[in-house]
Design an enzyme around this catalytic site. Structure first.
Site, PDB file in Angstrom:
ATOM      1  N   MET A  10       0.843  -1.218   0.000  1.00 55.96           N
ATOM      2  CA  MET A  10       0.000   0.000   0.000  1.00 55.96           C
ATOM      3  C   MET A  10       0.872   1.260   0.000  1.00 55.96           C
ATOM      4  O   MET A  10       0.898   2.000   0.967  1.00 55.96           O
ATOM      5  CB  MET A  10      -0.933  -0.026   1.216  1.00 55.96           C
ATOM      6  CG  MET A  10      -1.899  -1.194   1.208  1.00 55.96           C
ATOM      7  SD  MET A  10      -2.756  -1.422   2.786  1.00 55.96           S
ATOM      8  CE  MET A  10      -1.491  -2.233   3.767  1.00 55.96           C
ATOM      9  N   GLN A  52     -10.999   3.053   0.279  1.00 55.06           N
ATOM     10  CA  GLN A  52     -10.691   4.409   0.745  1.00 55.06           C
ATOM     11  C   GLN A  52     -11.572   5.436   0.051  1.00 55.06           C
ATOM     12  O   GLN A  52     -12.203   6.275   0.706  1.00 55.06           O
ATOM     13  CB  GLN A  52      -9.220   4.737   0.472  1.00 55.06           C
ATOM     14  CG  GLN A  52      -8.210   3.978   1.297  1.00 55.06           C
ATOM     15  CD  GLN A  52      -6.783   4.327   0.911  1.00 55.06           C
ATOM     16  OE1 GLN A  52      -6.534   4.992  -0.094  1.00 55.06           O
ATOM     17  NE2 GLN A  52      -5.826   3.879   1.698  1.00 55.06           N
ATOM     18  N   THR A  83       2.041   1.521   5.984  1.00 53.62           N
ATOM     19  CA  THR A  83       1.281   2.624   5.411  1.00 53.62           C
ATOM     20  C   THR A  83       0.836   3.523   6.542  1.00 53.62           C
ATOM     21  O   THR A  83       0.551   3.035   7.643  1.00 53.62           O
ATOM     22  CB  THR A  83       0.041   2.114   4.644  1.00 53.62           C
ATOM     23  OG1 THR A  83      -0.904   3.168   4.468  1.00 53.62           O
ATOM     24  CG2 THR A  83      -0.653   0.987   5.390  1.00 53.62           C
ATOM     25  N   ASN A  84       0.775   4.816   6.295  1.00 50.91           N
ATOM     26  CA  ASN A  84       0.233   5.740   7.298  1.00 50.91           C
ATOM     27  C   ASN A  84      -1.294   5.743   7.280  1.00 50.91           C
ATOM     28  O   ASN A  84      -1.949   5.594   8.315  1.00 50.91           O
ATOM     29  CB  ASN A  84       0.735   7.163   7.036  1.00 50.91           C
ATOM     30  CG  ASN A  84       2.195   7.354   7.389  1.00 50.91           C
ATOM     31  OD1 ASN A  84       2.544   7.637   8.527  1.00 50.91           O
ATOM     32  ND2 ASN A  84       3.063   7.190   6.401  1.00 50.91           N
ATOM     33  N   THR A  85      -1.862   5.907   6.086  1.00 51.74           N
ATOM     34  CA  THR A  85      -3.309   6.093   5.964  1.00 51.74           C
ATOM     35  C   THR A  85      -4.114   4.968   6.592  1.00 51.74           C
ATOM     36  O   THR A  85      -5.103   5.202   7.286  1.00 51.74           O
ATOM     37  CB  THR A  85      -3.702   6.241   4.477  1.00 51.74           C
ATOM     38  OG1 THR A  85      -3.057   7.396   3.934  1.00 51.74           O
ATOM     39  CG2 THR A  85      -5.211   6.371   4.321  1.00 51.74           C
ATOM     40  N   CYS A 196       3.348   9.984   4.403  1.00 52.68           N
ATOM     41  CA  CYS A 196       2.903   8.935   3.492  1.00 52.68           C
ATOM     42  C   CYS A 196       4.163   8.175   3.142  1.00 52.68           C
ATOM     43  O   CYS A 196       5.199   8.792   2.856  1.00 52.68           O
ATOM     44  CB  CYS A 196       2.237   9.526   2.252  1.00 52.68           C
ATOM     45  SG  CYS A 196       1.882   8.286   0.980  1.00 52.68           S
ATOM     46  N   THR A 197       4.115   6.864   3.164  1.00 47.81           N
ATOM     47  CA  THR A 197       5.349   6.093   3.025  1.00 47.81           C
ATOM     48  C   THR A 197       5.975   6.216   1.645  1.00 47.81           C
ATOM     49  O   THR A 197       7.122   5.804   1.451  1.00 47.81           O
ATOM     50  CB  THR A 197       5.110   4.610   3.365  1.00 47.81           C
ATOM     51  OG1 THR A 197       3.996   4.107   2.608  1.00 47.81           O
ATOM     52  CG2 THR A 197       4.837   4.441   4.851  1.00 47.81           C
ATOM     53  N   GLU A 198       5.245   6.804   0.672  1.00 38.57           N
ATOM     54  CA  GLU A 198       5.830   7.031  -0.656  1.00 38.57           C
ATOM     55  C   GLU A 198       6.563   8.371  -0.781  1.00 38.57           C
ATOM     56  O   GLU A 198       7.361   8.552  -1.705  1.00 38.57           O
ATOM     57  CB  GLU A 198       4.749   6.978  -1.751  1.00 38.57           C
ATOM     58  CG  GLU A 198       4.312   5.588  -2.147  1.00 38.57           C
ATOM     59  CD  GLU A 198       3.355   4.985  -1.131  1.00 38.57           C
ATOM     60  OE1 GLU A 198       3.328   3.749  -1.006  1.00 38.57           O
ATOM     61  OE2 GLU A 198       2.630   5.748  -0.454  1.00 38.57           O
TER      62      GLU A 198
END
Length: 233
Positions: A10, A52, A83-85, A196-198
């Protein structure tokens, strides 16, 4: 060494970073041919993102809870949700398993508090920037959280889903993020959470004049620290 259970995918772009960082951290700590003991379940992000966008957090939570349960059965000693979200649904996971879940917000807050920073800017998906599940966790750890304005939040979110999650790194997007960061700093932010991990794929420490806190890096390092507690190699 404890076995880390990773709930990833994710997106897989950032999950790759988790895997790389954790193995490098174990090697740095133990030397030789040591690497991280981990189990990875990589979900189909198309399914999760649909939940989401539809606001169906219940279905997303139940799906990730089943993933968590499978990792526990497979032998994971604790879990890392990459993932943060999706920490919005962490209670679904915690209620389903009997092993700890290492919360990304707690790990990030601990890192920031160690830097004596109190006022922090937050970048992430619109869910992470706008909803309380993440900001409240940071605030409970003594931080004052700032977010960009609505127009900026929408553009930041678009870049995440339309570019970074697809492995696209664009210089114009980098410049946009830098402009948003500068505005937050001008308004008093002492540091910035890449929430956000990206985002860490796009923005690097040299791209800002204040400390940047890359949540994927922090979370992965915290996972290794937990895995190596009382480990003799």
């Amino acid at each position: 060494m404890k076995t880390i259970g990773l709930i990833g995918g994710m997106s897989w772009e950032s999950t790759v970073e988790y895997y790389r960082i954790m193995n490098e951290e174990v090697k740095n700590h133990l030397g030789g041919l040591h690497s991280a003991k981990c189990l990875l379940y990589s979900v189909n992000f198309e399914e999760i993102e649909r939940y989401q966008s539809e606001g169906d957090w219940d279905s997303a939570g139940k799906q990730l809870a089943e993933v968590a349960s499978s990792l526990e059965r497979a032998g994971a000693d604790f879990l890392v949700l990459c993932t943060n979200t999706m920490h919005k649904v962490i209670t679904y996971i915690e209620e389903k398993v009997n092993i700890p879940v290492l919360h990304i917000g707690d790990a990030t807050a601990a890192k920031i508090n160690g830097s004596n920073i109190q006022k922090i800017g937050l970048l992430g998906t619109k869910y992470t920037m706008e909803q309380d599940f993440y900001k409240a966790r940071l605030e409970a750890n003594g931080l004052q959280v700032m977010v960009p304005n609505e127009t900026e939040r929408e553009q930041i979110n678009s870049i995440i889903f339309e570019e970074l999650c697809l492995g696209k790194i664009n210089s114009t997007s980098k410049e946009y993020y830098q402009q948003v960061i500068k505005k937050l700093v001008d308004d008093g932010a002492e540091g910035i959470i890449l929430g956000c991990t990206e985002i860490g794929l796009l923005i690097k420490p040299a791209d800002a004049d204040v400390p940047l806190f890359d949540t994927a890096l922090i979370h992965a390092q915290a996972a290794v620290s937990q895995a190596l507690i009382n480990d003799k190699g």
